[in-house]
Each structure stands twice: as structure tokens, then as C-alpha cells.
Design an enzyme around this catalytic site. Structure first.
Site, PDB file in Angstrom:
ATOM      1  N   GLY A  46      27.397  30.708  52.703  1.00  0.00           N
ATOM      2  CA  GLY A  46      27.846  31.404  53.845  1.00  0.00           C
ATOM      3  C   GLY A  46      27.138  30.835  55.022  1.00  0.00           C
ATOM      4  N   CYS A  50      24.525  26.848  48.082  1.00  0.00           N
ATOM      5  CA  CYS A  50      24.117  26.404  49.306  1.00  0.00           C
ATOM      6  C   CYS A  50      23.473  27.653  49.966  1.00  0.00           C
ATOM      7  N   TYR A  51      24.193  28.735  50.703  1.00  0.00           N
ATOM      8  CA  TYR A  51      23.260  29.743  51.185  1.00  0.00           C
ATOM      9  C   TYR A  51      22.643  30.570  50.128  1.00  0.00           C
ATOM     10  N   HIS A  64      28.500  22.039  46.921  1.00  0.00           N
ATOM     11  CA  HIS A  64      29.599  23.010  46.979  1.00  0.00           C
ATOM     12  C   HIS A  64      30.486  22.363  45.590  1.00  0.00           C
ATOM     13  N   GLU A  91      32.716  24.264  44.238  1.00  0.00           N
ATOM     14  CA  GLU A  91      34.135  24.645  44.172  1.00  0.00           C
ATOM     15  C   GLU A  91      35.270  23.901  44.862  1.00  0.00           C
ATOM     16  N   SER A 130      62.247  42.641  46.313  1.00  0.00           N
ATOM     17  CA  SER A 130      63.194  41.499  47.136  1.00  0.00           C
ATOM     18  C   SER A 130      63.826  40.332  46.652  1.00  0.00           C
ATOM     19  N   GLY A 131      63.637  40.435  45.245  1.00  0.00           N
ATOM     20  CA  GLY A 131      63.812  39.189  44.606  1.00  0.00           C
ATOM     21  C   GLY A 131      63.033  37.934  44.477  1.00  0.00           C
ATOM     22  N   ASP A 180      56.697  37.907  43.414  1.00  0.00           N
ATOM     23  CA  ASP A 180      55.875  38.861  43.206  1.00  0.00           C
ATOM     24  C   ASP A 180      56.589  40.206  42.819  1.00  0.00           C
ATOM     25  N   SER A 181      57.526  40.817  43.541  1.00  0.00           N
ATOM     26  CA  SER A 181      58.119  42.005  43.392  1.00  0.00           C
ATOM     27  C   SER A 181      58.947  41.989  42.235  1.00  0.00           C
ATOM     28  N   ARG A 206      60.833  41.763  64.756  1.00  0.00           N
ATOM     29  CA  ARG A 206      60.016  42.238  63.476  1.00  0.00           C
ATOM     30  C   ARG A 206      59.674  43.683  63.464  1.00  0.00           C
ATOM     31  N   LYS A 223      48.710  33.555  43.008  1.00  0.00           N
ATOM     32  CA  LYS A 223      50.283  33.308  42.946  1.00  0.00           C
ATOM     33  C   LYS A 223      50.588  32.628  41.824  1.00  0.00           C
ATOM     34  N   ASP A 252      87.822  13.500  69.019  1.00  0.00           N
ATOM     35  CA  ASP A 252      88.358  13.098  70.276  1.00  0.00           C
ATOM     36  C   ASP A 252      88.117  14.513  71.283  1.00  0.00           C
ATOM     37  N   LYS A 264      51.329  22.931  60.570  1.00  0.00           N
ATOM     38  CA  LYS A 264      50.856  24.134  60.846  1.00  0.00           C
ATOM     39  C   LYS A 264      49.328  24.086  60.618  1.00  0.00           C
ATOM     40  N   GLU A 275      57.603  29.833  60.139  1.00  0.00           N
ATOM     41  CA  GLU A 275      58.577  30.231  60.743  1.00  0.00           C
ATOM     42  C   GLU A 275      58.655  29.680  62.357  1.00  0.00           C
TER      43      GLU A 275
HETATM   44  N1  LIG Z   1      65.108  43.149  50.952  1.00  0.00           N
HETATM   45  C1  LIG Z   1      64.205  43.828  50.447  1.00  0.00           C
HETATM   46  N2  LIG Z   1      64.386  45.030  49.633  1.00  0.00           N
HETATM   47  C2  LIG Z   1      63.342  45.436  49.181  1.00  0.00           C
HETATM   48  N3  LIG Z   1      62.079  45.348  49.244  1.00  0.00           N
HETATM   49  C3  LIG Z   1      61.734  44.194  50.053  1.00  0.00           C
HETATM   50  C4  LIG Z   1      62.693  43.377  50.649  1.00  0.00           C
HETATM   51  N4  LIG Z   1      62.219  42.517  51.462  1.00  0.00           N
HETATM   52  C5  LIG Z   1      60.880  42.730  51.093  1.00  0.00           C
HETATM   53  N5  LIG Z   1      60.692  43.800  50.452  1.00  0.00           N
HETATM   54  C6  LIG Z   1      59.224  44.112  49.880  1.00  0.00           C
HETATM   55  O1  LIG Z   1      58.216  43.609  50.796  1.00  0.00           O
HETATM   56  C7  LIG Z   1      57.348  43.022  49.753  1.00  0.00           C
HETATM   57  C8  LIG Z   1      56.622  41.651  50.387  1.00  0.00           C
HETATM   58  O2  LIG Z   1      57.508  40.795  50.294  1.00  0.00           O
HETATM   59  P1  LIG Z   1      56.898  39.296  50.376  1.00  0.00           P
HETATM   60  O3  LIG Z   1      57.960  38.332  50.645  1.00  0.00           O
HETATM   61  O4  LIG Z   1      55.522  39.074  50.633  1.00  0.00           O
HETATM   62  O5  LIG Z   1      56.795  39.097  48.709  1.00  0.00           O
HETATM   63  P2  LIG Z   1      57.980  38.947  47.601  1.00  0.00           P
HETATM   64  O6  LIG Z   1      59.214  38.956  48.277  1.00  0.00           O
HETATM   65  O7  LIG Z   1      57.848  39.954  46.359  1.00  0.00           O
HETATM   66  O8  LIG Z   1      57.651  37.458  47.093  1.00  0.00           O
HETATM   67  P3  LIG Z   1      57.790  36.078  47.694  1.00  0.00           P
HETATM   68  O9  LIG Z   1      56.332  35.933  48.515  1.00  0.00           O
HETATM   69  O10 LIG Z   1      57.729  35.191  46.808  1.00  0.00           O
HETATM   70  O11 LIG Z   1      58.821  36.121  48.670  1.00  0.00           O
HETATM   71  C9  LIG Z   1      58.223  42.693  48.555  1.00  0.00           C
HETATM   72  O12 LIG Z   1      57.144  42.437  47.549  1.00  0.00           O
HETATM   73  C10 LIG Z   1      58.980  43.960  48.467  1.00  0.00           C
HETATM   74  O13 LIG Z   1      58.401  44.938  47.889  1.00  0.00           O
HETATM   75  O1  LIG Z   2      57.340  38.804  53.905  1.00  0.00           O
HETATM   76  C1  LIG Z   2      57.082  38.227  54.892  1.00  0.00           C
HETATM   77  N1  LIG Z   2      57.176  39.003  56.159  1.00  0.00           N
HETATM   78  C2  LIG Z   2      57.029  38.394  57.278  1.00  0.00           C
HETATM   79  O2  LIG Z   2      57.154  39.145  58.339  1.00  0.00           O
HETATM   80  C3  LIG Z   2      56.701  37.034  57.445  1.00  0.00           C
HETATM   81  N2  LIG Z   2      56.518  36.148  58.391  1.00  0.00           N
HETATM   82  C4  LIG Z   2      56.432  34.895  58.031  1.00  0.00           C
HETATM   83  N3  LIG Z   2      56.281  35.119  56.487  1.00  0.00           N
HETATM   84  C5  LIG Z   2      55.879  33.903  55.710  1.00  0.00           C
HETATM   85  O3  LIG Z   2      54.507  33.720  55.503  1.00  0.00           O
HETATM   86  C6  LIG Z   2      54.605  32.224  55.289  1.00  0.00           C
HETATM   87  C7  LIG Z   2      53.595  31.762  56.606  1.00  0.00           C
HETATM   88  O4  LIG Z   2      54.634  31.740  57.889  1.00  0.00           O
HETATM   89  P1  LIG Z   2      54.053  31.505  59.296  1.00  0.00           P
HETATM   90  O5  LIG Z   2      53.459  30.369  59.334  1.00  0.00           O
HETATM   91  O6  LIG Z   2      55.325  31.737  59.960  1.00  0.00           O
HETATM   92  O7  LIG Z   2      53.254  32.953  59.708  1.00  0.00           O
HETATM   93  C8  LIG Z   2      55.848  31.599  55.400  1.00  0.00           C
HETATM   94  O8  LIG Z   2      56.022  31.641  54.008  1.00  0.00           O
HETATM   95  C9  LIG Z   2      56.670  32.681  55.956  1.00  0.00           C
HETATM   96  O9  LIG Z   2      58.113  32.646  55.540  1.00  0.00           O
HETATM   97  C10 LIG Z   2      56.426  36.258  56.304  1.00  0.00           C
HETATM   98  N4  LIG Z   2      56.702  36.775  55.074  1.00  0.00           N
HETATM   99  N1  LIG Z   3      27.422  26.093  53.413  1.00  0.00           N
HETATM  100  C1  LIG Z   3      26.353  27.009  53.394  1.00  0.00           C
HETATM  101  O1  LIG Z   3      26.206  27.941  52.662  1.00  0.00           O
HETATM  102  C2  LIG Z   3      25.464  26.830  54.552  1.00  0.00           C
HETATM  103  C3  LIG Z   3      24.249  27.571  54.428  1.00  0.00           C
HETATM  104  C4  LIG Z   3      23.438  27.718  55.856  1.00  0.00           C
HETATM  105  N2  LIG Z   3      24.064  28.224  56.938  1.00  0.00           N
HETATM  106  C5  LIG Z   3      23.042  26.129  56.282  1.00  0.00           C
HETATM  107  O2  LIG Z   3      23.354  25.744  57.223  1.00  0.00           O
HETATM  108  O3  LIG Z   3      22.570  25.333  55.481  1.00  0.00           O
HETATM  109 MG   LIG Z   4      59.596  37.555  49.832  1.00  0.00          MG
END
Ligand SMILES: Nc1ncnc2c1ncn2[C@@H]1O[C@H](COP(=O)(O)OP(=O)(O)OP(=O)(O)O)[C@@H](O)[C@H]1O
Ligand SMILES: O=c1[nH]c(=O)c2[nH+]cn([C@@H]3O[C@H](COP(=O)(O)O)[C@@H](O)[C@H]3O)c2[nH]1
Ligand SMILES: NC(=O)CC[C@H](N)C(=O)O
Ligand SMILES: [Mg+2]
Length: 529
Positions: A66, A93-94, A180, A182, A235-236, A239-240, A308, A385, A466, A521, A527
Site C-alpha cells: 500500500g 511490503c506494507y 512483491h 505478485e 450484445s454478442g 461477457d453477456s 454517448r 475475463k 484520372d 494509450k 477509441e
Molecule cells: N446492442 C446491445 N444490445 C443489448 N445489450 C447490449 C448491447 N450493447 C451492449 N449491451 C449491454 O451492455 C453490456 C456491456 O457491454 P460490454 O461491451 O462491456 O460487454 P459485452 O458486450 O458483454 O462483452 P465484451 O466486453 O466482450 O464486448 C453488455 O453485457 C450488454 O448487457
Molecule cells: O461497452 C463499452 N461502452 C463504451 O461506451 C466504451 N467506450 C470504450 N469502450 C471500450 O473500452 C476499452 C478502452 O477504451 P478507451 O481507451 O477508448 O477508453 C476499449 O475496448 C473500448 O472499445 C467501451 N465499451
Molecule cells: N509497496 C508498498 O507496500 C510500500 C509500503 C510503504 N509505503 C513503503 O514505502 O515501504
Molecule cells: Mg461489447
């Protein structure tokens, strides 16, 4: 009458758990990750967790690093009753400094800060924590140090700079290390964590997705009960889809998935999602074609944040409308909402952020919960993930779906810079399709974390057959990343980029130029908007 099967309502009741108490180190979650990798279940909680309020009895406890100093006023301290649980404890560590502070207060600021590699020298070859380890590189990140051994402890390892690199009280099974384990820079770090978890805490190494599935399905059944119904937005994305498949296995067609085609999806995506989820996995899927509604609401909007918001609000609107039309067979209301929350979201909400800051509350998709008064089901909330991907494979999801690049909810809406019109979406979609197809053809899809095409709202002069052209610019982006928090651009060979550029300008009307984004990044985000 047979007794109903008793179902554990919590993962910790099925899998012996190591508790990681987080003091705010940027590496804390990696401790959990590494333990999971050796099939030991671990959960993280903030260091302020009261032991009397713990829902489970851990088989061992790890105190993380920490940013604070244990001797400072206001520094975080662990509930001393961890020592009454009579389970092994490891301080990192901490965490080690905290153990020393509690057992004699021998901690102070060192002469110099130590950040980087050191060579470990194991002085007590019998110490079970260091079994199989010696003379290997470990990673240090500290300024404070132990000035004396805590009472009851002995030194078991040193480095040239740290006379107390490892300390132990073997009768009480309490251990401390200054480095560390980890982080991957500590060469035998995983070995050390395994020594602690498996040899010292006697963890059974049963955390596998095979073992997880059955119990997860039972838990969903127990939560939803025999008749209630559930909905979820899919969403396809992986996760979902995985969450939806678990629901399907648990409650069959009492689960209703809703896929919103917002008109901003990739080429043929709606068709593919329907094919994979409905036809392929037997999930009860409602596909809502809401493209016109989204595009109408986006008319004239150019500001990225406003876009957005418009997309997010429209999404909630459409989802609620469709959800309200779903009526369970017994005439009741839908009772549950599925969400694909993952463990990183949970960790973010519980990480210890410091004495003066409030702990962030759990953020979730689209604010659906507040509005809808449905009970939440989050079957993936314990998983990272890569665990979700493995689970998806075991549940029989197609490889194509399991390894899909993430796709943002606002879709092409944030990849068409400037105003989003059907024509602009079409150009970005076609270019994206060519780029991704070529990536697949070259066998690069799995090496790249995410790739897409962006349409820039600038015009550029070109010549074709052309004739003068004055059309727009496509920017290609492809990145490699582990966690999407930082990322680097992917290095293609020149022939590949030539091929893609040539196909896009030739095949996509409205594009006169193609560029490749070579920004990491940070500072750029993944994006463009
Ligand atoms: N077009 C869509 N239709 C329905 N639900 C959506 C749609 N787009 C996003 N969502 C919802 O928003 C959630 C967050 O989207 P997010 O992209 O973070 O996750 P994901 O699509 O499940 O997986 P991945 O991170 O692999 O894209 C989804 O799990 C889903 O529940
Ligand atoms: O579900 C989502 N809703 C959003 O509004 C959104 N904005 C960015 N991303 C995704 O997040 C990751 C990091 O993107 P950025 O560097 O652009 O923030 C990348 O994987 C991006 O595609 C989104 N995913
Ligand atoms: N990485 C750490 O946990 C640092 C612990 C404490 N802050 C130090 O400086 O030693
Ligand atoms: Mg998605």
C-alpha cells in the site's frame, strides 16, 4: 419426498478461500489473479474489513502492499482479530510492515527508496514459504523498512539492501516479505504464493471453471426459484453471451435475452448474434431493430460525450419498452435482470482508496437497475475475463464468439467522428469489415486485442482513374493490451497495410485516403471518441 438439494449461496461456501486484504497497492488484484492461476480461489476485500462481519472463514490471509506508511497518523490498520482466526498470514511490503508494527513497532523510513530488482538470498532453507527458491530476482517497491525483527520472528531471507526481505514466525504461521511476489518481474513469485497457499494454508487447488459451472447453475436456479422469469441485455460480446448461456442452462426458456440492433453494429452483426445465440445456443432471443430511432436521435449531434449520452438514453428507452412487453407464462411480472458484471468491476468498487476517500460504488450498465426495480443476477461477478472465456469454451460457445474483440456499446457511433448519419455509418462499417477480414485472413486476429476502422470528418484530395477525388479519410487502429487500461499499437508488416489500404480506397465509395494510428494509450485512448 426427496430432500431438495442444498445449494451454497456463495462461492466461498464451495471453494476454500484465501482472503486478500487490500491496503491500496496498485498490484493488489494481481495477488488474487496469481492465486487463481494456481487453481486456488481468492477474494479481495478492503483492509478495513471487520473480521466479525466476514461472511466466510478464510483458510489463509494475505495483507497487500500500500502507498501509506504504517507509522503515519491516519494510516490504515488491519482488524487485529485476524490473528485470532488461527490461519496462516502473509504480509507483502506494507503488509509485512503492518505485521511488524503490530508486533513491536520496528518500522521507519529507510535512507533511500528501493524500486526495482534485487537478488533474493534465502538464509533459512527449511522455511516452507521459500521452498524451491533461491538466488532469483525479486521486485522491490518501498521506502520504509523494518528496523528490527518483530517479537517472535526470525529472518529467513535477505537481499543486499534489505536485511529483512523475509521474516517468519513459524509456530504461528505468520510470514512477511518486503518484495512483491505478485508481479511477473519477481521470477519465482508464483512459486512463493503457491508455497503459501498450497503447502502452508493447505488450499485444495480445486478452482477450475469445470467445478464452477455446476455450482453457478445451481445457484441461479436457487435464486430465481421454480417459476419466476428473468431478462437480460445481450450484445454478442463474450461477457453477456456467457452469462446468457448460464441462464439458459439454469432456467431454460424462462430467461429472455434482448439484443438491441442500434444501427451502429458491425457488418452482419445482428444476423451473426442471432445465429450464434438463438439458433446455436438455444437462447430465447428478442432482436429489436431500433436503428432508425438511434439515428434519428443522433441527428445533428457531434460532441463525443453528447453522442454517448444520446446512445445510452436511447438504449435504456428501447430496452425498457421491450422488457415491459415480455410477460411470464404465469401472468406475473419479470422478476430478475441478468448483468455480465466481472470481477475487475467488483474490485474497482471495493479497492481501498485511502482513509479520506469514500470507496467508489459499483458502476453498472446503463442505470437499468434504478429504473426497473428488478432483482439483479450477476453470475460472473467472481470471474476475470480470461476465466469467462474459458467458461465460454466449456459451455460450448463457438470459438468465434469466445475470442471476439470487445466492441463498445455505442459501436460505430463513436467511430464515425462528427455527425453520425446512415451514409457515414455505412462507410465506416465497410472499411472496418475489410480491415477485420484481412486480419483474420492473415491469422492475426487472436494476436491483436482489438482492431477497427474510424471515419474522420476531413476531406482529402486523391486521384482515381484520372479523375480528381475529394473524399474522406479512414484511420485504422489495432492494439495489443492486457487490460485495456494501457495499450500499444500493433506492428503490421508493410505488405499487410498496403493490401488493406488499397482494398479500402478501391472498394469503399467515399474514401480517398487511409492512415494507420500509431499512438499508444496513454496518451491516446483506444477509441477516437
Ligand atoms: N446492442 C446491445 N444490445 C443489448 N445489450 C447490449 C448491447 N450493447 C451492449 N449491451 C449491454 O451492455 C453490456 C456491456 O457491454 P460490454 O461491451 O462491456 O460487454 P459485452 O458486450 O458483454 O462483452 P465484451 O466486453 O466482450 O464486448 C453488455 O453485457 C450488454 O448487457
Ligand atoms: O461497452 C463499452 N461502452 C463504451 O461506451 C466504451 N467506450 C470504450 N469502450 C471500450 O473500452 C476499452 C478502452 O477504451 P478507451 O481507451 O477508448 O477508453 C476499449 O475496448 C473500448 O472499445 C467501451 N465499451
Ligand atoms: N509497496 C508498498 O507496500 C510500500 C509500503 C510503504 N509505503 C513503503 O514505502 O515501504
Ligand atoms: Mg461489447
Amino acid at each position: 419426498m426427496t430432500e431438495p438439494t442444498k445449494v451454497a449461496d456463495d462461492v466461498t461456501k464451495v471453494f476454500d478461500t484465501i482472503l486478500v486484504l487490500d491496503f491500496g497497492s496498485q498490484y493488489s488484484h494481481l495477488i488474487v489473479r496469481r492465486l487463481r492461476e494456481i487453481k486456488v480461489y481468492a477474494e479481495m476485500l478492503p483492509c478495513t474489513q471487520k473480521i466479525s462481519e466476514l461472511k466466510f472463514k478464510p483458510i489463509g490471509i494475505i495483507l497487500s502492499g500500500g502507498p501509506y506508511s504504517v507509522y503515519e497518523e491516519g494510516a490504515p490498520h488491519v482488524d487485529p482479530s485476524i490473528f485470532d482466526l488461527n490461519v496462516p498470514i502473509l504480509g507483502i511490503c506494507y503488509g509485512m510492515q503492518e505485521i511488524a508494527w503490530i508486533n513491536g513497532k520496528g518500522v521507519s523510513r529507510g535512507d533511500k527508496r528501493e524500486y526495482g530488482p534485487a537478488i533474493l538470498n534465502v538464509t533459512d532453507k527449511e522455511c516452507p514459504l521459500f521452498k524451491g527458491m533461491d538466488n532469483s530476482r525479486v521486485w522491490m517497491s518501498h521506502h520504509d523498512k523494518l528496523t528490527e525483527l518483530p517479537s517472535g520472528f526470525k529472518t529467513v531471507a535477505t537481499t543486499s539492501n534489505s536485511p529483512y526481505a523475509g521474516v517468519s514466525d513459524e509456530t504461528k504461521q505468520i510470514y512477511g516479505i518486503q518484495f512483491h511476489p505478485e508481479v511477473t518481474h519477481t521470477v519465482q513469485g508464483k512459486q512463493l504464493l503457491q508455497n503459501f497457499a498450497v503447502d502452508i494454508c493447505k488450499a485444495p487447488q480445486n478452482w477450475t471453471m469445470e467445478n464452477f459451472i455446476e455450482n453457478a447453475i445451481e445457484r441461479i436456479r436457487a435464486t430465481v426459484g421454480p417459476t419466476a422469469e428473468a431478462i437480460g441485455a445481450v450484445s454478442g460480446g463474450v461477457d453477456s453471451s456467457v452469462a446468457a448461456k448460464l441462464m439458459r442452462e439454469a432456467i431454460g426458456d424462462r430467461f429472455h435475452a434482448i439484443f438491441v440492433d442500434n444501427g451502429l453494429m458491425r457488418k452482419d452483426e445482428a444476423i451473426q448474434v442471432k445465429k450464434a445465440l438463438d439458433d446455436g445456443l438455444g437462447i430465447n432471443l428478442v432482436v429489436v431493430d431500433a436503428g432508425d430511432e438511434f439515428l434519428t436521435n443522433l441527428k445533428g449531434v457531434t460532441d463525443p460525450e453528447k453522442k454517448r449520452k444520446v446512445i445510452g438514453h436511447t438504449f435504456i428507452h428501447v430496452f425498457e419498452r421491450v422488457a415491459n412487453q415480455i410477460k411470464p407464462k404465469d401472468g406475473s411480472d419479470v422478476g430478475f435482470l441478468l448483468q455480465g458484471t466481472l470481477y475487475p468491476d467488483v474490485i474497482e468498487s471495493i479497492s481501498f482508496k485511502g482513509p479520506s476517500q469514500t470507496i467508489k460504488s459499483h458502476h453498472n450498465v446503463g442505470g437499468l437497475i434504478d429504473n426497473m426495480q428488478l432483482k439483479l443476477i450477476e453470475p460472473l461477478r467472481e470471474l476475470f475475463k480470461d476465466e469467462v472465456r474459458h467458461l465460454g469454451e466449456l459451455l460450448g460457445l463457438p470459438e468465434e464468439l469466445v475470442w471476439r474483440h470487445p466492441f463498445p456499446g455505442p459501436g460505430i457511433g463513436i467511430r464515425v467522428l462528427g455527425e453520425v448519419t446512415p451514409k457515414q455509418v455505412q462507410i465506416a462499417r465497410e472499411a472496418d469489415y475489410i480491415f477485420i477480414s484481412e486480419i483474420r485472413k492473415a491469422g492475426l486476429y487472436r494476436q491483436i486485442s482489438q482492431a477497427f476502422a474510424c471515419l474522420l470528418p476531413v476531406k482529402s484530395v486523391g486521384v482515381m482513374g484520372d479523375q480528381r477525388m475529394y473524399e474522406q479519410v479512414i484511420a485504422l487502429r489495432a492494439i495489443e493490451t492486457v487490460d485495456f487500461m494501457t495499450a500499444d499499437w500493433f506492428v503490421f508488416d508493410a505488405a499487410f497495410l498496403k493490401r488493406v489500404a488499397s482494398r479500402i480506397v478501391n472498394e469503399v465509395t467515399g474514401v480517398s485516403r487511409v492512415t494507420y494510428d500509431i499512438t499508444s494509450k496513454p496518451p491516446a485512448t483506444v477509441e477516437w471518441e
